[in-house]
Design an enzyme around this catalytic site. Structure first.
Site, PDB file in Angstrom:
ATOM      1  N   GLU A 113       0.406 -57.785  -2.326  1.00 32.10           N
ATOM      2  CA  GLU A 113       1.117 -56.506  -2.399  1.00 32.10           C
ATOM      3  C   GLU A 113       2.516 -56.680  -1.827  1.00 32.10           C
ATOM      4  O   GLU A 113       2.823 -57.715  -1.220  1.00 32.10           O
ATOM      5  CB  GLU A 113       0.330 -55.417  -1.668  1.00 32.10           C
ATOM      6  CG  GLU A 113      -0.970 -55.071  -2.382  1.00 32.10           C
ATOM      7  CD  GLU A 113      -1.813 -54.038  -1.653  1.00 32.10           C
ATOM      8  OE1 GLU A 113      -1.284 -53.308  -0.816  1.00 32.10           O
ATOM      9  OE2 GLU A 113      -3.015 -53.988  -1.941  1.00 32.10           O
ATOM     10  N   HIS A 236       5.144 -44.016  -1.738  1.00 28.94           N
ATOM     11  CA  HIS A 236       4.611 -45.105  -2.571  1.00 28.94           C
ATOM     12  C   HIS A 236       5.418 -45.118  -3.862  1.00 28.94           C
ATOM     13  O   HIS A 236       5.642 -44.065  -4.475  1.00 28.94           O
ATOM     14  CB  HIS A 236       3.125 -44.865  -2.866  1.00 28.94           C
ATOM     15  CG  HIS A 236       2.443 -46.088  -3.390  1.00 28.94           C
ATOM     16  ND1 HIS A 236       2.690 -46.581  -4.654  1.00 28.94           N
ATOM     17  CD2 HIS A 236       1.547 -46.929  -2.826  1.00 28.94           C
ATOM     18  CE1 HIS A 236       1.955 -47.675  -4.838  1.00 28.94           C
ATOM     19  NE2 HIS A 236       1.256 -47.905  -3.742  1.00 28.94           N
ATOM     20  N   ARG A 282       8.144 -51.733   0.423  1.00 26.80           N
ATOM     21  CA  ARG A 282       7.941 -50.476  -0.288  1.00 26.80           C
ATOM     22  C   ARG A 282       9.125 -49.513  -0.187  1.00 26.80           C
ATOM     23  O   ARG A 282       9.439 -48.805  -1.130  1.00 26.80           O
ATOM     24  CB  ARG A 282       6.709 -49.819   0.316  1.00 26.80           C
ATOM     25  CG  ARG A 282       5.915 -49.069  -0.674  1.00 26.80           C
ATOM     26  CD  ARG A 282       4.626 -48.653  -0.042  1.00 26.80           C
ATOM     27  NE  ARG A 282       3.542 -49.503  -0.457  1.00 26.80           N
ATOM     28  CZ  ARG A 282       2.275 -49.294  -0.107  1.00 26.80           C
ATOM     29  NH1 ARG A 282       1.971 -48.275   0.662  1.00 26.80           N
ATOM     30  NH2 ARG A 282       1.335 -50.087  -0.530  1.00 26.80           N
ATOM     31  N   HIS A 343       3.204 -40.952   0.708  1.00 25.65           N
ATOM     32  CA  HIS A 343       1.962 -41.727   0.723  1.00 25.65           C
ATOM     33  C   HIS A 343       1.387 -41.926   2.123  1.00 25.65           C
ATOM     34  O   HIS A 343       0.178 -41.854   2.315  1.00 25.65           O
ATOM     35  CB  HIS A 343       2.267 -43.085   0.090  1.00 25.65           C
ATOM     36  CG  HIS A 343       1.110 -44.014  -0.028  1.00 25.65           C
ATOM     37  ND1 HIS A 343      -0.022 -43.704  -0.755  1.00 25.65           N
ATOM     38  CD2 HIS A 343       0.888 -45.257   0.485  1.00 25.65           C
ATOM     39  CE1 HIS A 343      -0.876 -44.721  -0.691  1.00 25.65           C
ATOM     40  NE2 HIS A 343      -0.352 -45.664   0.064  1.00 25.65           N
ATOM     41  N   ARG A 378       5.501 -49.294   7.081  1.00 26.46           N
ATOM     42  CA  ARG A 378       4.200 -49.984   7.112  1.00 26.46           C
ATOM     43  C   ARG A 378       4.099 -51.023   6.005  1.00 26.46           C
ATOM     44  O   ARG A 378       4.442 -50.764   4.846  1.00 26.46           O
ATOM     45  CB  ARG A 378       3.089 -48.953   6.916  1.00 26.46           C
ATOM     46  CG  ARG A 378       1.701 -49.533   6.872  1.00 26.46           C
ATOM     47  CD  ARG A 378       0.701 -48.439   6.572  1.00 26.46           C
ATOM     48  NE  ARG A 378       0.931 -47.879   5.271  1.00 26.46           N
ATOM     49  CZ  ARG A 378       0.209 -48.155   4.197  1.00 26.46           C
ATOM     50  NH1 ARG A 378      -0.815 -48.980   4.273  1.00 26.46           N
ATOM     51  NH2 ARG A 378       0.477 -47.587   3.048  1.00 26.46           N
TER      52      ARG A 378
HETATM   53  C1  SIN Z   1      -1.873 -49.470  -2.883  1.00 29.02           C
HETATM   54  O1  SIN Z   1      -2.956 -49.797  -3.356  1.00 29.02           O
HETATM   55  O2  SIN Z   1      -0.806 -49.650  -3.449  1.00 29.02           O
HETATM   56  C2  SIN Z   1      -1.857 -48.782  -1.556  1.00 29.02           C
HETATM   57  C3  SIN Z   1      -2.060 -49.743  -0.484  1.00 29.02           C
HETATM   58  C4  SIN Z   1      -1.534 -49.199   0.798  1.00 29.02           C
HETATM   59  O3  SIN Z   1      -0.876 -48.157   0.810  1.00 29.02           O
HETATM   60  O4  SIN Z   1      -1.717 -49.841   1.826  1.00 29.02           O
END
Ligand code: SIN
Length: 529
Positions: A113, A236, A282, A343, A378
């Site tokens: 991610e 998000h 993010r 988010h 975060r």
């Molecule tokens: C996601 O699946 O993109 C969210 C993961 C997160 O916010 O930690």
């Protein structure tokens, strides 16, 4: 009614449930939750839990990624502790029966991610949270020492036998509204734990479920506790854009598997904004999308995964695939329309390394707490990890002191006094105020802020706080009214914290102060009501 237990836990996501299971070995637990026990942000988590489990990974690498995302405000000792203690707790979840996805060639299938330099996200397909929540719920439901109160919403903390404000003391429990019976009960406990989750519902568009109204943060603020870093609200980058797709998240893991963000004319744009492109932190990806949308006047951008095989997409992202299909988008052959949405709140109730707050007898864990792990932004999938680590730490601390520090009997506490409140026949006041807050928070205190927008928001929230407070004391409380009051408190905390930070850092971007200013603002923002 008066309900007495050793531990009162408010909230039933990963933090509340894990903690309940751990402390239930030491004493009786009352677990209070607002709707159904499963309804929590945890249930909807798609990505997974970040943890150092792969052969090529290291604690040092996870620590660096967390601190890079956190933009100078992470507390190093907390980061180190969480990252080092995490893997054992992920393995504990596996022992409880949670089936994380494996690779066909053996070993856990680790996802990637934004902001992670390596694959390290343990997941169960793309419905990780649901799988975790279901197993934990099953375990607490059968436990002889745990009493579960669904459809119960906490109203106020009970401090020193009263619910007064601005007085230091000991927390003795909480007044809790039984939503079905419309009665407020007195829950007394030697230890009270806020595990109430986040506050995405402060914003018009959010990936959070309806329960995310910042209840714990608001109650703690009203009890006079320090609330930290509330300006750092994470948006998000990719929620499904469709009028009926209420809050549906398209996991960052989709970008982790190679999906590209494109403008309406098909052009990719993320390389302009960050060397890691789609997998940049993010805050940068969300801001880039916001900038491109404002420039082009388009309503959404597109997430394109069509270069992967249909088989891979359906196997790795069954939940996202099905949900998009139900809205008419087949992600195996066409890009998905997406927009950013609120988010995660990085700020919250200030705690120490055991989840202890400034008030004796009160702990805060999970999203409602500010432990120092996330700093100004975060790192993806670090939140379930934080929930696991801090629920264990808080459990150890509370269990150790349950028979000593709090040996004295609980004092008698007056029952909830509704005063002269009468039943309101104007529910429209609640809907109107709620919508107003969510809209101006989105427009004025969103991804990109300015001094003028923040001042406008402050004028509005000051007026609404007064109006809602009067309404609160004049009319019989309902769940909607409790949530509205909490939303207003949390919005006020976010606005005031954002005004205090005259710089841009991590998730707080102010066009009037576009640079980072370590000298004056390289520290947490702290606020008390
Ligand atoms: C996601 O699946 O993109 C969210 C993961 C997160 O916010 O930690």
């Amino acid at each position: 009614m008066e309900i007495i237990s050793d531990f009162l836990i408010i909230g039933s996501g990963i933090s509340g449930l894990t903690l309940a299971l751990k402390v239930a070995e030491a004493g009786s637990v009352s677990l209070v939750t607002k709707t159904d026990i499963e309804e929590s942000a945890t249930y909807y988590a798609q990505g997974g839990i970040a943890g150092v489990l792969g052969p090529d990974d290291s604690f040092a690498s996870h620590i660096t990624d967390t601190e890079t995302a956190g933009a100078g405000l992470c507390h190093s000792s907390v980061v180190k502790t969480v990252i080092e203690e995490g893997p054992a707790l992920i393995n504990e979840l596996r022992e409880l029966g949670i089936g994380f996805s494996d690779r066909t060639c053996g070993g856990l299938d680790l996802g990637k991610e934004g902001g992670h330099s390596i694959r390290r996200v343990v997941h169960a397909g793309d419905f990780t949270g649901r799988v975790i929540e279901e197993v934990l719920v099953k375990a607490v439901t059968g436990h002889k020492n745990i009493s579960i109160y669904t459809d119960h919403i906490a109203v106020n903390l009970i401090k020193d036998g009263t619910s007064g404000r601005h007085r230091p003391g000991v927390v003795r429990g909480a007044y809790v509204l039984d939503k079905i019976a419309s009665t407020v009960h007195t829950f007394l406990a030697k230890n009270t734990v806020l595990a109430t989750g986040g506050a995405g519902k402060v914003y018009l568009y959010t990936s959070n479920p309806d329960v995310a109204t910042g209840d714990g943060i608001a109650m703690a603020a009203r009890a006079g506790l320090t609330i930290s870093n509330m300006e750092f609200v994470q948006f998000h980058p990719t929620c499904l854009y469709h009028p009926h797709a209420k809050n549906f998240l398209i996991s960052e893991a989709v970008r982790g598997e190679g999906a590209i963000l494109r403008l309406a004319d098909g052009r990719p744009f993320m390389k302009k904004y960050h060397p890691m492109a789609e997998l940049g932190p993010r805050d940068i990806v969300a801001r880039a999308i916001d900038f491109e949308l404002k420039k082009s006047g388009q309503e959404c951008v597109y997430l394109d995964m069509t270069d992967k095989s249909a088989k891979f997409i359906k196997e790795r992202f069954p939940n996202i695939y099905e949900r998009c299909l139900s809205f008419g988008f087949d992600m195996t052959v066409e890009p998905i329309p997406v927009v950013p949405a609120a988010h995660y709140i990085c700020g919250g109730i200030k705690t120490d390394m055991s989840g202890r707050t400034e008030l004796k007898g009160l702990y805060a864990i999970g999203e409602c707490a500010c432990t120092g792990l996330h700093g100004a932004n975060r790192l993806a999938s670090n939140s379930l990890l934080e929930g696991l680590v801090f629920s264990r730490r808080a459990a150890l601390d509370m269990s150790a002191s349950i028979n000593t520090a709090h040996a004295e009997p609980l004092p008698s506490v007056p029952p909830w006094r509704p005063g002269s409140a009468v039943r309101s026949d104007e529910a429209v006041v609640i809907t109107q105020n709620w919508e107003e807050i969510r809209r101006f928070m989105w427009n004025y205190v969103g991804i990109v802020r300015s001094e003028r927008r923040l001042e406008r928001a402050l004028r509005r929230i000051t007026l609404l706080e007064k109006e809602i407070e009067e309404y609160y004391w004049d009319f019989t409380i309902t769940s909607d009214l409790v949530e509205l009051r909490n939303i207003a408190t949390v919005a006020g905390l976010i606005i005031r914290s954002a005004i205090m930070r005259k710089e841009s850092r991590g998730l707080h971007y102010n066009i009037d102060y576009p640079e980072r200013d370590d000298k004056n603002f390289g520290r947490d923002t702290e606020i008390k009501l």
